[in-house]
Design an enzyme around this catalytic site. Structure first.
Site, PDB file in Angstrom:
ATOM      1  CG  HIS B 127      -3.883  48.304  56.495  1.00 28.30           C
ATOM      2  ND1 HIS B 127      -5.107  47.987  57.046  1.00 28.30           N
ATOM      3  CD2 HIS B 127      -4.146  49.011  55.383  1.00 28.30           C
ATOM      4  CE1 HIS B 127      -6.061  48.499  56.287  1.00 28.30           C
ATOM      5  NE2 HIS B 127      -5.509  49.131  55.277  1.00 28.30           N
ATOM      6  CG  ASP B 204      -1.373  42.613  55.609  1.00 29.62           C
ATOM      7  OD1 ASP B 204      -1.793  42.135  54.531  1.00 29.62           O
ATOM      8  OD2 ASP B 204      -1.762  43.705  56.061  1.00 29.62           O
ATOM      9  CD  GLN B 207      -1.116  47.270  49.262  1.00 30.48           C
ATOM     10  OE1 GLN B 207      -0.860  47.385  48.059  1.00 30.48           O
ATOM     11  NE2 GLN B 207      -2.239  47.707  49.789  1.00 30.48           N
ATOM     12  CE  LYS B 230      -5.940  46.687  49.501  1.00 32.31           C
ATOM     13  NZ  LYS B 230      -5.216  47.167  50.647  1.00 32.31           N
ATOM     14  CB  CYS B 368      -5.979  52.123  56.990  1.00 37.58           C
ATOM     15  SG  CYS B 368      -7.564  52.614  56.350  1.00 37.58           S
TER      16      CYS B 368
END
Lengths: 151, 410
Positions: B127, B204, B207, B230, B368
């Protein structure tokens, strides 16, 4: 099917998006500008050949985009060809108000009816930038700045 | 497979009040949880209650409400520590989102440790928020950013990565799950190899946390970041996990508030532990809401959520594959419940506008992740992302709305 979608994606628009007019890079263009929509990554290059007395002798474009942006760019190049710089800007001004839903009495002279096919955009505020991207690039090309962004 | 055999999807849907609303006169079909997830009533109530009954600033007050607020805020930290199995509370830092967490590590750890010629390794799956902070710190320190390629299925190319690792590698920053195409990266192998090369790893996990159980001891990440919104929590709250020994050596990121120990005009000393990185009044109520959201997913069970989502992903992939004009972008073997696709002759923005009129919310654009889009030679895609509250009827609605796109575009 939904009426507002039919209004947005009229046959004329689909036709222009599938077969964009003036989709080329003229060698004798003397003004050009690059338009970019960071939201979707779409790009457009607008090429103009400006003659004496500010007359637009040729208008063309290349780029990647959605049906709305391609159709709008295609129709724009047809409409501004043969117009003066001032006339082109005047039409854009009215067109911008039309797609934003700010002008119910849109009048672009002989071109009014043609541009009205894009009036459906006013029901889709997220798509106004798609409809105006090439037009912004066109005014930038005339003004000499070479890059515009819709953000 | 019937949804009911794994868990009670109808009950879960009732936990989310937004599914009582309509879009363009149609029931909402929400397939954009990859961008931001909807909130269950328990989270909304926790936020309401925190403001209405226990609200005051944290840590400083000696009065009753400040104490109540502090206890709830710190209880959330413990909820999150336990959830990700961090070694201590000092390893759990509240930030405003995943992006801020990454910027913090890039500026503080990167700023203190990078030298000219050092390398930061990213991947094509990243991202923008796991690219740009590294470019900024690379520019400042003279380090270089490199990216691990992906193959035609969207898989992280482990062999290329192993070749890129070397004595110059100081930081590896990779996603756990791609937001754009759903690829689950071999995170444990990535981390082990980086450690062998002497580099630290930031993951990261934005998700991953809504879909998988993530265990810091098991994967061994040095830094792990995720965002609250999220994972069914409020906006404005993120988490940075960092190994205590690394955090202890890092300089502060921002000054003010709880990060201060003592200030004189000659010299300021800084707080220790997580406080060192929590400048200013923190997002108190958002942190409380996030703790509640984590409790909520644990009450259902991430194993059950994962199984439900995998079954939906398989169903949606099968259904979409049957539409000739649809091309699925990214078909990694290990994938989360995200499907990115393009349609022949139709731009993703047109797809998005048309399906929206059927009440179907999907994301269209570059997500993104422009380097990833460039890799697949597309400017953008349409993306349906599924969460625990989605069901097969949602997939069917998506398929029906895609057929209306075909109808319009002929």
């Amino acid at each position: 099917m939904f009426d507002d979608l039919r209004e947005l994606y009229q046959e004329v628009i689909l036709d222009h998006s599938k077969h964009p007019r003036n989709f080329r890079h003229p060698e004798d263009a003397n003004h050009e500008a690059h338009g970019y929509n960071p939201l979707c990554g779409d790009t457009v290059n607008v090429y103009l050949k400006m003659g004496h007395n500010g007359l637009i002798e040729d208008a063309a474009f290349e780029g990647k985009g959605c049906a709305i942006s391609l159709a709008s760019a295609s129709m724009m190049t047809e409409i501004i060809k043969g117009k003066t710089e001032g006339e082109a800007k005047f039409i854009f001004d009215g067109f911008q108000k039309l797609v934003k839903g700010e002008d119910d009495d849109f009048d672009a002279g002989d071109d009014t009816e043609r541009l009205m096919v894009l009036a459906g955009v006013k029901e889709f505020p997220m798509r106004v930038k798609c409809a105006t991207l090439a037009w912004h690039a066109m005014t930038s090309a005339m003004d000499g700045s070479d890059e515009i962004s819709t953000e | 497979m019937n949804d009911m055999t794994t868990f009670d999807i109808e009950k879960i849907r009732r936990d989310f009040p937004i599914f009582g609303t309509e879009v363009h006169g149609k029931p909402l079909i929400y397939l954009d949880s990859g961008a931001s997830a909807q909130k269950p009533t328990v989270v909304l109530d926790a936020v309401q209650k925190a403001y209405a009954e226990t609200y005051a600033n944290v840590h400083r007050g000696v009065h009753f409400l400040s104490q109540s607020s502090t206890e709830l805020y710190e209880a959330s930290r413990e909820t999150i520590r336990a959830h990700i199995n961090a070694g201590s509370l000092d390893e759990v830092i509240f930030t405003k989102n995943a992006t801020e967490s990454i910027n913090l590590v890039a500026a503080s750890y990167g700023g203190a440790n990078l030298q000219p010629g050092d390398e930061i390794i990213l991947s094509y799956l990243e991202h923008h928020s796991n690219i740009v902070p590294w470019q900024l710190i690379a520019e400042k320190t003279g380090a270089t950013v490199r990216a691990v390629p992906i193959d035609e299925h969207g898989e992280f190319m482990l062999e290329s990565y192993l070749d890129m690792l070397g004595p110059k590698t100081k930081i590896v920053a990779v996603t756990h799950i791609s937001n754009a195409i759903g690829t689950i990266t071999p995170i444990r192998q990535i981390i082990d190899a980086a450690h062998d090369a002497g580099a630290v790893v930031l993951v990261d996990g934005s998700q991953a946390v809504p879909h998988l159980k993530v265990d810091m001891q098991e994967i061994g990440a040095d830094f792990y970041v995720f965002t609250g919104h999220k994972v069914f929590g409020p906006t404005g709250i993120g988490v940075l996990y960092g190994k205590a020994e690394l955090l202890a050596k890092m300089p502060p990121y921002q000054g003010g508030g709880d990060m201060i120990n003592r200030v004189t005009f000659e010299k300021t000393t800084y707080a220790k532990g997580h406080s060192k990185f929590e400048a200013g009044t923190p997002p108190i109520v958002q942190a409380i809401g996030l703790g509640t959201a984590i409790d909520y997913i644990n009450s259902i069970g991430l194993d059950k959520i994962g199984a439900h989502e995998q079954s939906l992903l398989a169903y949606a992939t099968e259904q979409l594959s049957q539409i000739n004009s649809v091309k699925i972008i990214g078909q990694a073997k290990h994938k989360a419940s995200i499907i990115s696709f393009t349609m022949e002759g139709v731009h993703p923005h047109d797809i998005g506008t048309i399906v929206d009129r059927s009440g179907v919310a999907i994301r269209v654009g570059h997500h993104c992740a422009q380097p990833l889009m460039d890799h697949f030679d597309v400017a953008s895609t349409a993306r349906a992302s599924f969460a625990l509250y989605n069901n097969r009827a949602d997939v069917d609605a998506l398929v029906a709305s895609i057929k209306s796109v075909q109808e319009i575009f002929g």
